[in-house]
Design a protein around this motif. Sequence first.
Motif, PDB file in Angstrom:
ATOM      1  N   HIS A   1      35.715  47.241  23.082  1.00  0.00           N
ATOM      2  CA  HIS A   1      36.840  46.581  23.736  1.00  0.00           C
ATOM      3  C   HIS A   1      38.033  47.519  23.875  1.00  0.00           C
ATOM      4  CE1 HIS A   1      39.501  43.435  25.148  1.00  0.00           C
ATOM      5  NE2 HIS A   1      40.360  43.761  24.206  1.00  0.00           N
ATOM      6  N   GLY A   2      38.397  48.169  22.782  1.00  0.00           N
ATOM      7  CA  GLY A   2      39.515  49.101  22.832  1.00  0.00           C
ATOM      8  C   GLY A   2      39.281  50.221  23.827  1.00  0.00           C
ATOM      9  N   ALA A   3      38.056  50.737  23.865  1.00  0.00           N
ATOM     10  CA  ALA A   3      37.728  51.815  24.802  1.00  0.00           C
ATOM     11  C   ALA A   3      37.774  51.322  26.243  1.00  0.00           C
ATOM     12  CB  ALA A   3      36.350  52.385  24.478  1.00  0.00           C
ATOM     13  N   ALA A   4      37.297  50.092  26.486  1.00  0.00           N
ATOM     14  CA  ALA A   4      37.311  49.533  27.839  1.00  0.00           C
ATOM     15  C   ALA A   4      38.736  49.337  28.340  1.00  0.00           C
ATOM     16  CB  ALA A   4      36.550  48.208  27.864  1.00  0.00           C
ATOM     17  N   ILE A   5      39.620  48.875  27.458  1.00  0.00           N
ATOM     18  CA  ILE A   5      41.017  48.687  27.858  1.00  0.00           C
ATOM     19  C   ILE A   5      41.675  50.039  28.138  1.00  0.00           C
ATOM     20  CG2 ILE A   5      43.280  47.874  27.106  1.00  0.00           C
ATOM     21  CD1 ILE A   5      41.336  45.638  27.834  1.00  0.00           C
ATOM     22  N   MET A   6      41.404  51.027  27.290  1.00  0.00           N
ATOM     23  CA  MET A   6      41.951  52.365  27.525  1.00  0.00           C
ATOM     24  C   MET A   6      41.473  52.915  28.861  1.00  0.00           C
ATOM     25  SD  MET A   6      42.155  54.597  24.032  1.00  0.00           S
ATOM     26  CE  MET A   6      40.405  54.549  23.710  1.00  0.00           C
TER      27      MET A   6
ATOM     28  N   LEU B   1      38.511  56.670   4.112  1.00  0.00           N
ATOM     29  CA  LEU B   1      38.735  56.037   5.403  1.00  0.00           C
ATOM     30  C   LEU B   1      39.987  55.175   5.313  1.00  0.00           C
ATOM     31  CD1 LEU B   1      37.533  55.633   8.247  1.00  0.00           C
ATOM     32  CD2 LEU B   1      36.394  53.588   7.366  1.00  0.00           C
ATOM     33  N   GLU B   2      40.990  55.568   6.062  1.00  0.00           N
ATOM     34  CA  GLU B   2      42.261  54.854   6.048  1.00  0.00           C
ATOM     35  C   GLU B   2      42.396  54.012   7.314  1.00  0.00           C
ATOM     36  OE1 GLU B   2      44.309  54.773   3.636  1.00  0.00           O
ATOM     37  OE2 GLU B   2      44.135  56.633   2.475  1.00  0.00           O
ATOM     38  N   PRO B   3      43.095  52.876   7.230  1.00  0.00           N
ATOM     39  CA  PRO B   3      43.403  52.138   8.457  1.00  0.00           C
ATOM     40  C   PRO B   3      44.348  52.951   9.319  1.00  0.00           C
ATOM     41  CG  PRO B   3      44.580  51.201   6.588  1.00  0.00           C
ATOM     42  CD  PRO B   3      43.642  52.224   6.030  1.00  0.00           C
ATOM     43  N   PRO B   4      44.339  52.738  10.635  1.00  0.00           N
ATOM     44  CA  PRO B   4      45.220  53.525  11.510  1.00  0.00           C
ATOM     45  C   PRO B   4      46.685  53.273  11.198  1.00  0.00           C
ATOM     46  CG  PRO B   4      44.236  51.686  12.705  1.00  0.00           C
ATOM     47  CD  PRO B   4      43.550  51.746  11.383  1.00  0.00           C
ATOM     48  N   ALA B   5      47.487  54.317  11.339  1.00  0.00           N
ATOM     49  CA  ALA B   5      48.925  54.197  11.116  1.00  0.00           C
ATOM     50  C   ALA B   5      49.594  53.823  12.434  1.00  0.00           C
ATOM     51  CB  ALA B   5      49.484  55.516  10.592  1.00  0.00           C
ATOM     52  N   GLY B   6      50.334  52.738  12.444  1.00  0.00           N
ATOM     53  CA  GLY B   6      51.020  52.314  13.652  1.00  0.00           C
ATOM     54  C   GLY B   6      50.081  51.649  14.641  1.00  0.00           C
ATOM     55  N   GLU B   7      50.572  51.439  15.862  1.00  0.00           N
ATOM     56  CA  GLU B   7      49.823  50.773  16.919  1.00  0.00           C
ATOM     57  C   GLU B   7      49.163  51.824  17.789  1.00  0.00           C
ATOM     58  OE1 GLU B   7      47.981  48.266  18.176  1.00  0.00           O
ATOM     59  OE2 GLU B   7      49.689  46.886  18.170  1.00  0.00           O
ATOM     60  N   LEU B   8      47.817  51.942  17.655  1.00  0.00           N
ATOM     61  CA  LEU B   8      47.085  52.954  18.399  1.00  0.00           C
ATOM     62  C   LEU B   8      47.151  52.685  19.900  1.00  0.00           C
ATOM     63  CD1 LEU B   8      45.146  55.371  18.362  1.00  0.00           C
ATOM     64  CD2 LEU B   8      43.256  53.741  18.180  1.00  0.00           C
ATOM     65  N   LEU B   9      46.936  51.452  20.293  1.00  0.00           N
ATOM     66  CA  LEU B   9      46.939  51.079  21.701  1.00  0.00           C
ATOM     67  C   LEU B   9      47.493  49.649  21.814  1.00  0.00           C
ATOM     68  CD1 LEU B   9      45.991  52.111  24.546  1.00  0.00           C
ATOM     69  CD2 LEU B   9      43.959  50.698  24.192  1.00  0.00           C
ATOM     70  N   PRO B  10      48.741  49.513  22.229  1.00  0.00           N
ATOM     71  CA  PRO B  10      49.339  48.162  22.289  1.00  0.00           C
ATOM     72  C   PRO B  10      48.699  47.307  23.369  1.00  0.00           C
ATOM     73  CG  PRO B  10      50.819  49.789  23.258  1.00  0.00           C
ATOM     74  CD  PRO B  10      49.695  50.552  22.643  1.00  0.00           C
ATOM     75  N   ARG B  11      48.782  46.001  23.150  1.00  0.00           N
ATOM     76  CA  ARG B  11      48.385  44.961  24.099  1.00  0.00           C
ATOM     77  C   ARG B  11      46.906  45.075  24.510  1.00  0.00           C
ATOM     78  NH1 ARG B  11      52.762  43.901  28.596  1.00  0.00           N
ATOM     79  NH2 ARG B  11      51.152  42.356  29.048  1.00  0.00           N
ATOM     80  N   ILE B  12      46.047  45.183  23.501  1.00  0.00           N
ATOM     81  CA  ILE B  12      44.609  45.174  23.759  1.00  0.00           C
ATOM     82  C   ILE B  12      44.053  43.769  23.684  1.00  0.00           C
ATOM     83  CG2 ILE B  12      44.213  47.516  22.957  1.00  0.00           C
ATOM     84  CD1 ILE B  12      43.221  46.186  20.302  1.00  0.00           C
ATOM     85  N   CYS B  13      44.865  42.817  23.166  1.00  0.00           N
ATOM     86  CA  CYS B  13      44.390  41.453  23.042  1.00  0.00           C
ATOM     87  C   CYS B  13      45.575  40.492  23.195  1.00  0.00           C
ATOM     88  CB  CYS B  13      43.658  41.219  21.725  1.00  0.00           C
ATOM     89  SG  CYS B  13      44.661  41.473  20.254  1.00  0.00           S
TER      90      CYS B  13
END
Length: 332
Positions: free
Chosen positions: A171-176, A320-332
């Motif tokens: 999903h994230g890749a499709a939105i990008m 494995l750390e969670p991502p810092a900040g918003e990698l890609l806003p408004r994906i959902c």
Amino acid sequence: MDKIKLSHGGGGIDSRNLIDSIVAILGNPILNSLEDSAILKFPHEKLAFTTDGFVVKPIFFPGGDIGKLAVCGTINDLSVMGARPLALSLSLIVEEGFSKTDLEQILYSIKETAGDVPIVTGDTKVVERGSADGIFITTTGVGAQLINAKPSASRIEPGDFFIVSGSIGRHGAAIMAKREELGFSSELVSDVANLSSMLVPIFDKFGEDIKTCRDVTRGGLAAIISELSHSSDVGVEIHEERIPVDADVSGICAALGIDPLTLACEGRVLLAVKPEIADAVVLMLSSTEHGTKSSIIGLATKDHKRKTYLITEIGGSRILEPPAGELLPRIC
């Protein structure tokens, strides 16, 4: 005129006409009454209740649209708790000038995706041009939890296996790929899906042996599995080579320097289960439309509590750390 006007949210004739057209698409006996609240009768059942807002950009993307996403997101939040979805509410914030044709397309998408789960109440507001970027949707859902379903991160114990239900990051890749400013021409399709028909039978069959289940949304697998490790006070080890990632997703990630483990899905779940049922759960998931690439990816350990270690394909390991900040806003 095929555009939404401010008067459509004003409570008058235009507002009534818009509501009538929405009810015509989503209509059912409960919604058709247009009461301020829906009265739902579910005797002797434990209810799950959830709500979520959706502001995805673009509104239409390969594999779905904001309407499908809103229904899937809310139904999946119920389903991961072992709850059979019973009813949804729908709140629309529509910008002045929005296309009626696009609104109808979104509503038909909502109806098709919800299937036999009725939209029983809702609200529509129209805001001034430039205030809402087209349309925002909030959905609320209620479901009946199966008697033997008790998913909770607190129930994870060392030795439990982690299972992902399919390839991650789509999903994230499709939105990008669809965002014009990134310049991709790929037609990579989102994994957005209603997972109720896959998950409810799993909980019905395996009950308490399903320790927990989470949908892999914002922050991706990295965020969800790190959250489970922290909440359950166990360590986690997962194996990179066992995590399914499709080639088109990994290609976009490589081009942008993004870890696919941090990309959101909208049709994938992560389960923690007792080790003795892990193979049977994978087999059952694999027999469904949205679980064909399910895989055991790791296990909970008594070591390095509240940390997740990724065992790399070359045999090394890293936290494995969670991502810092918003990698890609408004994906959902």
